[in-house]
Design a protein around this motif. Sequence first.
Motif, short mmCIF file in Angstrom:
data_model
loop_
_atom_site.label_atom_id
_atom_site.label_comp_id
_atom_site.label_asym_id
_atom_site.label_seq_id
_atom_site.Cartn_x
_atom_site.Cartn_y
_atom_site.Cartn_z
N ARG A 128 25.50 19.59 48.51
CA ARG A 128 25.10 18.77 47.37
C ARG A 128 25.81 19.17 46.08
N ASP A 129 26.00 20.46 45.85
CA ASP A 129 26.61 20.93 44.60
C ASP A 129 28.12 21.08 44.69
N VAL A 152 26.17 25.13 37.60
CA VAL A 152 26.04 23.78 38.13
C VAL A 152 24.82 23.09 37.55
N ALA A 153 23.69 23.81 37.52
CA ALA A 153 22.45 23.24 36.98
C ALA A 153 22.59 22.92 35.49
N ALA A 154 23.24 23.81 34.74
CA ALA A 154 23.43 23.58 33.30
C ALA A 154 24.36 22.40 33.06
N LEU A 170 33.77 20.71 39.45
CA LEU A 170 32.51 20.17 39.95
C LEU A 170 31.84 19.41 38.81
N GLU A 171 31.53 18.16 39.06
CA GLU A 171 30.88 17.31 38.06
C GLU A 171 29.56 16.80 38.64
N PRO A 172 28.49 17.61 38.61
CA PRO A 172 27.24 17.22 39.25
C PRO A 172 26.62 16.01 38.58
N GLU A 173 26.04 15.13 39.39
CA GLU A 173 25.39 13.93 38.86
C GLU A 173 24.09 14.30 38.16
N MET A 174 23.90 13.82 36.95
CA MET A 174 22.66 14.09 36.22
C MET A 174 21.46 13.50 36.96
N ASP A 175 21.63 12.33 37.56
CA ASP A 175 20.51 11.66 38.22
C ASP A 175 20.10 12.33 39.52
N ALA A 176 20.93 13.24 40.05
CA ALA A 176 20.59 13.89 41.31
C ALA A 176 19.47 14.91 41.14
N ALA A 177 19.23 15.37 39.92
CA ALA A 177 18.13 16.32 39.66
C ALA A 177 16.85 15.51 39.47
N LEU A 178 16.32 15.02 40.58
CA LEU A 178 15.22 14.06 40.53
C LEU A 178 13.85 14.73 40.53
N ASP A 314 17.44 9.01 54.09
CA ASP A 314 18.49 9.70 54.85
C ASP A 314 18.69 11.09 54.24
N VAL A 315 18.27 12.12 54.98
CA VAL A 315 18.36 13.49 54.46
C VAL A 315 19.82 13.89 54.24
N GLU A 316 20.71 13.45 55.09
CA GLU A 316 22.12 13.81 54.94
C GLU A 316 22.67 13.29 53.62
N GLU A 317 22.27 12.10 53.25
CA GLU A 317 22.70 11.55 51.96
C GLU A 317 22.16 12.38 50.81
N LEU A 318 20.94 12.88 50.96
CA LEU A 318 20.33 13.68 49.90
C LEU A 318 21.14 14.94 49.65
N GLU A 319 21.77 15.47 50.69
CA GLU A 319 22.54 16.70 50.56
C GLU A 319 24.03 16.45 50.36
N SER A 320 24.38 15.22 50.08
CA SER A 320 25.80 14.89 49.88
C SER A 320 26.16 15.02 48.41
N GLU A 321 27.35 15.56 48.14
CA GLU A 321 27.80 15.70 46.75
C GLU A 321 28.04 14.33 46.11
#
Length: 366
Positions: A128-129, A152-154, A170-178, A314-321
Amino acid sequence: MVSLLPPLPDVPAAAGPTPPPGRHLLVLPEGVAADEVEVLAVSRFPHARWERPPRVPSGRRASGAARGAAPGATAGVLRLGRLSTLTGPFALEPGQVARWGLPTGSRVAWVVDCPRERVEAPAYGGDRDGLRRAFGTAGPVREELRVVQWLVAAARRLGGALRTETGVVLEPEMDAALDLVVLTDRWAEPAVVLDAARRVVARARLDGPGADPGRPRATPAEAGAALAQREQAGAGVADPAERRRLHAEADAFDQHMRENPPPSEAFGVQVDLGVDGIVVVEVAVEHEVPSVLGGLDWARGEVVAYQVRWEAPDVEELESERPSLTHRVARGRAARAVRGIARELHGEVGGEIADMGGFLVDPADL
């Protein structure tokens, strides 16, 4: 144009002969103040402190390329751990943004120095990260892992990015921190939690041992512990009359426990969102007080956690970057339920709301 920040020196590429060990970049957009970075650091590293606060002259930050620093501008040094520091903020030049493949909105950088601690490990689960993409099979461990996970979290919280020592961005999606959690010193009855959830999604229902809103049922372990006392009653007592009396007391106690089971210390609420998955509310004692609560008087006693999390279809999607559009659409719809329920629960029990990164969230922003 002149920036009010000192310019960032070029960071040697990872492909060079002697790249600096553990030297990562936290890259942020315009307008993120140094004290915002400090708050996030203290939230994860309780002993984080300024060794040298940054000095940024007052005045409006100039836009455009940073061709020179304002007089007196100096970078600060924020210590994260015994061996790790964060130095900045520095102004990023457009050439650096392009050369390092940073997001186009990158304007400020913090240089991270930490130990280079890597261990070969087999790949399993999702990424995911993006850490496996950045580091391969020899991923960071111990202090470097703690620092990188915080970076990554910051970056996710502040809308920024992380350029790792390996050169990968790495550019983590803000919306992924749900997911959110309400942390408080107050227990709420299952019916109260259910009502709070139903104010957001009407089809919420109780789930698990507390499915009876009037009286949460005891777990099998709790009920068994009471009934087991029957077998111990009278053990080692020679007088038959005394043994009969003790057995009668145990029987009466067992009957009372059957009719009046102790309340469960954990329960849940489930919200079925159909094709968008499920939102789950899990209520239990938090045995390890999060660092984010450090210094709060009420957090020194029993802390109760009201976890509000999304279970994706879909759990796999949840863990996808980089999940699919279908997943992102479902996540966006589920976010409204997660945020609404967390806000309603906070209104009932008070305390603080924290996100997946362990950072506090203002209920007004939900």
